[in-house]
Enzyme design. Structure first.
Site, PDB file in Angstrom:
ATOM      1  N   ASP A 137      63.939  -7.081  27.068  1.00  0.00           N
ATOM      2  CA  ASP A 137      62.679  -6.540  26.558  1.00  0.00           C
ATOM      3  C   ASP A 137      62.005  -5.783  27.688  1.00  0.00           C
ATOM      4  OD1 ASP A 137      62.882  -7.574  23.974  1.00  0.00           O
ATOM      5  OD2 ASP A 137      61.859  -9.438  24.491  1.00  0.00           O
ATOM      6  N   ASP A 151      63.439  -4.193  18.401  1.00  0.00           N
ATOM      7  CA  ASP A 151      62.317  -4.861  17.745  1.00  0.00           C
ATOM      8  C   ASP A 151      61.470  -3.873  16.952  1.00  0.00           C
ATOM      9  OD1 ASP A 151      63.131  -7.214  19.016  1.00  0.00           O
ATOM     10  OD2 ASP A 151      61.753  -6.926  20.688  1.00  0.00           O
TER      11      ASP A 151
END
Length: 177
Positions: A137, A151
């Site tokens: 991330d 995402d």
């Protein structure tokens, strides 16, 4: 002389529409997957874990982290569960793509498919090991979780699906139409 029925007349066009929607979904999924994996490759090679790099000061920055859990790092001890869930979601989408006759549904499912495949790739092939990998991330905004391109695809796709459901937009063309 053959009898002319609405189903017989609609079948060829519906088949073309179905193929077109399938192609849309798969192209969107492949493009989203590629964007996700290329961005993660760049992050892994160029950004040390934990360091912040401002993009738009105070609003957006890159921060490389590894997430063993789901959104907001929830369930970090159950990485294998997320691996199974993502695999099931991918199979369910692929199974249902044959029924899609609406381009917006094709787009939405393609986004979810590409995003799920991107994060599943991390779960399967990143450290600490197969089916337990941590997701890369790096997109950070104030007072929110750090996330990635995959995402974004999943969230936008699911929101679009909810809008399509709430507006009663059908995924497939009813017979005889």
């Amino acid at each position: 002389m053959a009898e002319h029925t609405p189903d017989a007349a609609a079948a060829p066009g519906t088949s073309r529409v179905g193929r077109r929607c399938l192609v849309i979904s798969l192209l969107v999924a492949a493009a989203w997957y590629a964007a996700d994996q290329l961005s993660k490759l760049w992050v892994v090679e160029n950004l040390p874990i934990g360091r912040q790099y401002p993009v738009i000061p105070g609003l957006l920055w890159w921060e490389h982290i590894r997430n063993s859990g789901a959104a907001f790092s929830l369930g970090s001890d159950y990485t294998w569960v997320f691996t199974i869930v993502m695999a099931v979601v991918i199979v369910a989408i692929l199974w249902n793509l044959r029924r899609v006759r609406d381009p917006l549904w094709a787009l939405a499912l393609g986004l979810v498919l590409g995003g799920a495949a991107g994060n599943l790739t991390d779960r399967l092939f990143r450290e600490p090991g197969f089916a337990h990998g941590h997701v890369v991330d790096f997109i950070a905004v104030p007072r929110f979780a750090i996330f990635n391109v995959a995402d974004c695809g999943v969230v936008v796709g699911v929101v679009l699906i909810l809008v399509l459901i709430m507006t009663n937009r059908q995924m497939e063309v009813p017979r005889g139409r």
